[in-house]
Design a protein around this motif. Structure first.
Motif, PDB file in Angstrom:
ATOM      1  N   GLN A 189      -1.897 -40.545  -2.740  1.00 48.02           N
ATOM      2  CA  GLN A 189      -1.718 -41.982  -2.959  1.00 48.02           C
ATOM      3  C   GLN A 189      -2.287 -42.797  -1.797  1.00 48.02           C
ATOM      4  O   GLN A 189      -2.909 -43.843  -2.007  1.00 48.02           O
ATOM      5  CB  GLN A 189      -0.230 -42.312  -3.139  1.00 48.02           C
ATOM      6  N   TYR A 193      -5.451 -45.380  -1.890  1.00 49.89           N
ATOM      7  CA  TYR A 193      -5.322 -46.753  -1.431  1.00 49.89           C
ATOM      8  C   TYR A 193      -6.413 -47.093  -0.406  1.00 49.89           C
ATOM      9  O   TYR A 193      -7.008 -48.177  -0.452  1.00 49.89           O
ATOM     10  CB  TYR A 193      -3.948 -47.000  -0.809  1.00 49.89           C
ATOM     11  N   SER A 196      -9.433 -47.799  -2.139  1.00 51.42           N
ATOM     12  CA  SER A 196      -9.358 -49.078  -2.866  1.00 51.42           C
ATOM     13  C   SER A 196      -9.699 -50.261  -1.965  1.00 51.42           C
ATOM     14  O   SER A 196     -10.044 -51.337  -2.458  1.00 51.42           O
ATOM     15  CB  SER A 196      -7.957 -49.268  -3.459  1.00 51.42           C
ATOM     16  N   SER A 254      -3.162 -52.890   6.752  1.00 54.08           N
ATOM     17  CA  SER A 254      -2.976 -52.826   5.297  1.00 54.08           C
ATOM     18  C   SER A 254      -2.433 -51.460   4.868  1.00 54.08           C
ATOM     19  O   SER A 254      -1.553 -51.365   4.016  1.00 54.08           O
ATOM     20  CB  SER A 254      -4.300 -53.104   4.585  1.00 54.08           C
ATOM     21  N   SER A 257       1.203 -51.214   5.849  1.00 57.38           N
ATOM     22  CA  SER A 257       2.043 -51.992   4.929  1.00 57.38           C
ATOM     23  C   SER A 257       2.217 -51.261   3.605  1.00 57.38           C
ATOM     24  O   SER A 257       3.312 -51.236   3.028  1.00 57.38           O
ATOM     25  CB  SER A 257       1.425 -53.375   4.687  1.00 57.38           C
ATOM     26  N   PHE A 258       1.145 -50.651   3.109  1.00 60.53           N
ATOM     27  CA  PHE A 258       1.225 -49.891   1.855  1.00 60.53           C
ATOM     28  C   PHE A 258       2.211 -48.740   1.983  1.00 60.53           C
ATOM     29  O   PHE A 258       3.044 -48.511   1.097  1.00 60.53           O
ATOM     30  CB  PHE A 258      -0.162 -49.356   1.489  1.00 60.53           C
ATOM     31  N   SER A 260       4.719 -48.352   4.204  1.00 62.38           N
ATOM     32  CA  SER A 260       6.103 -48.760   4.476  1.00 62.38           C
ATOM     33  C   SER A 260       6.712 -49.556   3.329  1.00 62.38           C
ATOM     34  O   SER A 260       7.905 -49.408   3.037  1.00 62.38           O
ATOM     35  CB  SER A 260       6.173 -49.564   5.774  1.00 62.38           C
ATOM     36  N   GLU A 261       5.915 -50.376   2.650  1.00 61.81           N
ATOM     37  CA  GLU A 261       6.458 -51.243   1.603  1.00 61.81           C
ATOM     38  C   GLU A 261       6.335 -50.643   0.205  1.00 61.81           C
ATOM     39  O   GLU A 261       7.310 -50.627  -0.553  1.00 61.81           O
ATOM     40  CB  GLU A 261       5.760 -52.610   1.651  1.00 61.81           C
ATOM     41  N   GLN A 262       5.153 -50.153  -0.132  1.00 59.81           N
ATOM     42  CA  GLN A 262       4.956 -49.615  -1.473  1.00 59.81           C
ATOM     43  C   GLN A 262       5.501 -48.197  -1.626  1.00 59.81           C
ATOM     44  O   GLN A 262       6.131 -47.875  -2.631  1.00 59.81           O
ATOM     45  CB  GLN A 262       3.457 -49.638  -1.828  1.00 59.81           C
ATOM     46  N   LEU A 263       5.258 -47.360  -0.626  1.00 57.53           N
ATOM     47  CA  LEU A 263       5.730 -45.967  -0.699  1.00 57.53           C
ATOM     48  C   LEU A 263       7.119 -45.787  -0.109  1.00 57.53           C
ATOM     49  O   LEU A 263       7.696 -44.700  -0.214  1.00 57.53           O
ATOM     50  CB  LEU A 263       4.737 -45.041   0.014  1.00 57.53           C
ATOM     51  N   GLN A 264       7.643 -46.844   0.530  1.00 55.43           N
ATOM     52  CA  GLN A 264       8.996 -46.820   1.092  1.00 55.43           C
ATOM     53  C   GLN A 264       9.167 -45.714   2.134  1.00 55.43           C
ATOM     54  O   GLN A 264      10.205 -45.037   2.179  1.00 55.43           O
ATOM     55  CB  GLN A 264      10.042 -46.653  -0.024  1.00 55.43           C
TER      56      GLN A 264
END
Length: 318
Positions: A189, A193, A196, A254, A257-258, A260-264
């Motif tokens: 993942q 990203y 992306s 970025s 952030s992905f 820590s925030e999206q994958l927790q």
């Protein structure tokens, strides 16, 4: 196969011609493997087992019934194949495996060969990730499949190699089966990203291998609950990276952030610095977007600025 002659063992019962149940001189229940040991040993309860008959010994604690059921159904020829596979894998991977791997491979290969004969093989859902992120283990597993096919006249393919590679990954890792599976999925993942963002990743390049190694080690620490902070080292680099390599720094922010925030994931903020140390060289070497072969270009005050390379040797993660 390994000889186990230092300790004394006493007969309890026969599992099959090549496996018996016994007790050691500390009264621990064990399973002993050896060619025709179930026939050649003195089959009287409490009789001393001839050390010359012993090839492998497994502690039967909490899995005695499982072991007996497993071993009773497996021919001695498969014991030999698994032993050959493990010895070759140890050479290929420069490792020394515990006996637990022997048992798990014995069980798995016996099952795979039966499924192969019945033409009902199960696709490996992690094959792509294993081939991408664990190339050494996969190469060793391909070697293992070749040994199996040679001795059994089967036609197992890379699908089976993926399963065997995962056994090697688990055996070499401090993480458990579930965590290793989770790590590969998370790694996939994260790399998707990164791509992306427009950063091209060459899977055959040294810089890609460095990035993947760094992410695997980071995920190992996160999933195992380890805490490793080098705030002082990170602070000393963060300012220069942010000012001199703005594009790479923003990409690293970025990615952080992905994660820590999206994958927790519990990622320390200093990780931005370490990510930048991997992203900037990717951009410099032409693996990033909109860059010359060796330089990162940013805009400052209407003037184009050409950034210098950062040294990647001697960094915290390789």
């Amino acid at each position: 196969m390994q000889k186990e002659s230092q300790r004394k063992y006493y007969y309890m019962k026969t599992i099959n011609n090549n496996a018996i149940s016994a007790r050691d001189d500390r009264r621990h229940e064990v399973i002993i493997l050896g060619k025709a040991i179930g026939v050649k040993c003195q089959r009287q309860i409490g009789a001393l087992i001839d050390p010359a008959l012993i090839e492998r010994v497994f502690t039967a604690q909490q899995q005695g019934n499982y072991l007996e059921t497993l071993l009773a159904a497996i021919p001695y020829s498969l014991y030999q194949i698994v032993d050959c596979i493990i010895r070759q894998a140890e050479k290929d991977l420069h490792a020394s495996f515990k006996d637990a791997l022997y048992l798990s491979l014995l069980d798995h290969i016996h099952f795979s060969l039966r499924m192969h004969r019945e033409q009902s093989e199960i696709p490996n859902p992690l094959l792509t990730e294993i081939k991408l992120f664990h190339k050494e283990e996969f190469a060793a597993a391909l070697h293992s499949v070749a040994i199996i096919n040679e001795h059994t006249h089967a036609n197992l393919d890379e699908n089976e190699a993926g399963y065997l590679a995962f056994h090697y990954i688990n055996a070499l890792s401090l993480l458990d089966f579930r965590q290793n599976k989770q790590r590969m999925q998370l790694l996939n993942q994260i790399l998707i990203y990164i791509q992306s963002l427009g950063i091209h990743l060459d899977e055959n390049s040294y810089l890609y291998a460095r990035l993947v190694t760094h992410l695997k080690l980071l995920l190992n620490r996160i999933l195992s609950g380890e805490c490793e902070e080098h705030a002082g080292f990170a602070r000393s680099l963060s300012e220069s990276l942010a000012s001199e390599h703005l594009q790479g720094w923003e990409y690293a922010r970025s990615i952080y952030s992905f994660m820590s925030e999206q994958l927790q994931l519990r990622v320390h903020q200093e990780e931005i610095t370490y990510l930048a140390m991997h992203i900037v060289p990717l951009l410099q070497r032409g693996e990033g977007k909109n860059n010359d072969e060796d330089n990162v270009h940013t805009q400052e005050g209407g003037k184009e600025k050409t950034d210098v390379k950062i040294q990647t040797t001697g960094s915290r993660h390789h």
